[in-house]
Write a protein that holds these residues in place. Structure first.
Motif, PDB file in Angstrom:
ATOM      1  N   LEU A   1      71.099  34.307 -33.298  1.00 23.52           N
ATOM      2  CA  LEU A   1      71.805  35.469 -32.563  1.00 23.52           C
ATOM      3  C   LEU A   1      71.049  36.753 -32.181  1.00 23.52           C
ATOM      4  O   LEU A   1      71.045  37.197 -30.874  1.00 23.52           O
ATOM      5  CB  LEU A   1      73.287  36.012 -33.440  1.00 23.52           C
ATOM      6  N   SER A   2      70.107  37.223 -33.172  1.00 25.35           N
ATOM      7  CA  SER A   2      69.289  38.466 -32.956  1.00 25.35           C
ATOM      8  C   SER A   2      68.319  37.997 -31.828  1.00 25.35           C
ATOM      9  O   SER A   2      68.201  38.975 -30.874  1.00 25.35           O
ATOM     10  CB  SER A   2      68.680  38.670 -34.099  1.00 25.35           C
ATOM     11  N   ASN A   3      67.746  36.977 -31.707  1.00 25.73           N
ATOM     12  CA  ASN A   3      66.712  36.475 -30.420  1.00 25.73           C
ATOM     13  C   ASN A   3      67.350  36.563 -29.083  1.00 25.73           C
ATOM     14  O   ASN A   3      67.200  37.071 -28.303  1.00 25.73           O
ATOM     15  CB  ASN A   3      66.256  35.191 -31.133  1.00 25.73           C
ATOM     16  N   TYR A   4      68.777  36.212 -29.144  1.00 20.38           N
ATOM     17  CA  TYR A   4      69.716  35.852 -28.110  1.00 20.38           C
ATOM     18  C   TYR A   4      69.784  37.510 -27.611  1.00 20.38           C
ATOM     19  O   TYR A   4      69.581  37.553 -26.408  1.00 20.38           O
ATOM     20  CB  TYR A   4      70.983  35.245 -28.469  1.00 20.38           C
TER      21      TYR A   4
ATOM     22  N   ILE B   1      71.140  46.555 -36.422  1.00 25.25           N
ATOM     23  CA  ILE B   1      70.030  45.550 -36.748  1.00 25.25           C
ATOM     24  C   ILE B   1      69.619  44.899 -35.598  1.00 25.25           C
ATOM     25  O   ILE B   1      68.324  44.811 -35.467  1.00 25.25           O
ATOM     26  CB  ILE B   1      70.672  44.399 -37.770  1.00 25.25           C
ATOM     27  N   PHE B   2      70.353  44.621 -34.655  1.00 27.60           N
ATOM     28  CA  PHE B   2      69.855  44.007 -33.391  1.00 27.60           C
ATOM     29  C   PHE B   2      68.912  45.132 -32.464  1.00 27.60           C
ATOM     30  O   PHE B   2      67.738  44.715 -32.080  1.00 27.60           O
ATOM     31  CB  PHE B   2      71.132  43.730 -32.598  1.00 27.60           C
TER      32      PHE B   2
ATOM     33  N   SER C   1      73.236  50.202 -40.734  1.00 25.53           N
ATOM     34  CA  SER C   1      72.101  50.000 -41.830  1.00 25.53           C
ATOM     35  C   SER C   1      70.977  50.154 -41.310  1.00 25.53           C
ATOM     36  O   SER C   1      69.863  50.514 -42.351  1.00 25.53           O
ATOM     37  CB  SER C   1      72.402  48.617 -42.563  1.00 25.53           C
ATOM     38  N   GLY C   2      70.693  49.717 -40.007  1.00 25.74           N
ATOM     39  CA  GLY C   2      69.366  49.821 -39.535  1.00 25.74           C
ATOM     40  C   GLY C   2      68.420  48.849 -40.097  1.00 25.74           C
ATOM     41  O   GLY C   2      67.321  48.839 -40.017  1.00 25.74           O
TER      42      GLY C   2
ATOM     43  N   LYS D   1      71.038  38.522 -44.822  1.00 29.31           N
ATOM     44  CA  LYS D   1      70.349  39.890 -45.497  1.00 29.31           C
ATOM     45  C   LYS D   1      68.946  40.140 -44.419  1.00 29.31           C
ATOM     46  O   LYS D   1      67.741  39.118 -44.555  1.00 29.31           O
ATOM     47  CB  LYS D   1      69.876  39.640 -46.965  1.00 29.31           C
ATOM     48  N   VAL D   2      69.070  40.975 -43.628  1.00 30.58           N
ATOM     49  CA  VAL D   2      67.790  41.391 -42.726  1.00 30.58           C
ATOM     50  C   VAL D   2      67.116  42.604 -43.358  1.00 30.58           C
ATOM     51  O   VAL D   2      67.931  43.682 -43.608  1.00 30.58           O
ATOM     52  CB  VAL D   2      68.389  41.838 -41.475  1.00 30.58           C
TER      53      VAL D   2
END
Length: 200
Positions: free
Chosen positions: A52-55, A74-75, A96-97, A128-129
């Motif tokens: 999802l992040s890559n998208y 986060i994105f 949260s960054g 958890k990123v």
């Protein structure tokens, strides 16, 4: 210049409407929907948070200022680290960054989230990123907006990010909670408009 809006965990793109209405017309506005969230059709290639992040990052294809709320932050950090040539500004709101929040007294939002958004994939709340080690490398002007009544992302998180991000400014909304970007859109818009005028 393009303004990119990244919603929180609900994926509700309409969350941004009250704020967008008050931002300058000379910017294009791009609200990125998350496949599989809030009525947006699922994508066959998205099976994890990383997918999802890559998208989301791939949707940013022109010089942009990112405006992100909660999990959307986060994105935003991922895009800022991966597309340094395109990301010209950063506005993080109650997020949260991508840092570890265990040191802060935050309210666990995951159980309520699962109850309210039954259709959302489980991997979204279990991920958890951690981008913390990279945050000090970000050198673009950053506006941090927090509410002093937010149990999910308390002002201590904003203060911590303000210390790490070299070119950041923290603004605190008196009485603002986690939905302040919508509920206090008038006040938030004043801060973002000033940021756009002075910093970008």
């Amino acid at each position: 210049m393009n303004l990119v809006f990244l919603a929180g965990a609900s994926g509700n793109t309409q969350f941004w409407n009250p704020l967008i209405e008050q931002l300058p017309n000379n910017y294009t506005k791009q609200v990125i929907a998350y496949p599989g969230f809030h009525g947006t059709a699922a994508h066959p290639d998205i099976h994890s948070f990383d997918d999802l992040s890559n998208y989301v990052v791939a949707q940013i294809q022109q010089p942009s200022i990112l405006i992100a709320q909660s999990m959307g932050g986060i994105f935003a950090i991922a895009a800022t680290l991966q597309k340094t040539d395109l990301i010209k500004g950063l506005v993080l709101i109650a997020t949260s960054g991508g840092i570890n929040l265990e040191r802060f007294k935050v309210q666990d939002w995951r159980q309520l989230y699962r109850q309210e958004y039954l259709e959302s994939p489980d991997w979204f709340v279990t991920t958890k990123v951690d981008y913390e080690e990279f945050l000090s490398t970000i050198e673009i002007e950053t506006l941090l907006i927090w509410g002093d009544q937010d149990p999910v992302s308390p002002i201590e998180v904003g203060q911590y990010l303000n210390q790490i991000l070299k070119k950041s400014k923290l603004y605190i909304v008196d009485g603002g909670d986690h939905g302040l970007a919508k509920q206090d859109a008038d006040e938030v818009a004043i801060q973002i408009n000033a940021y756009l005028k002075d910093s970008v």
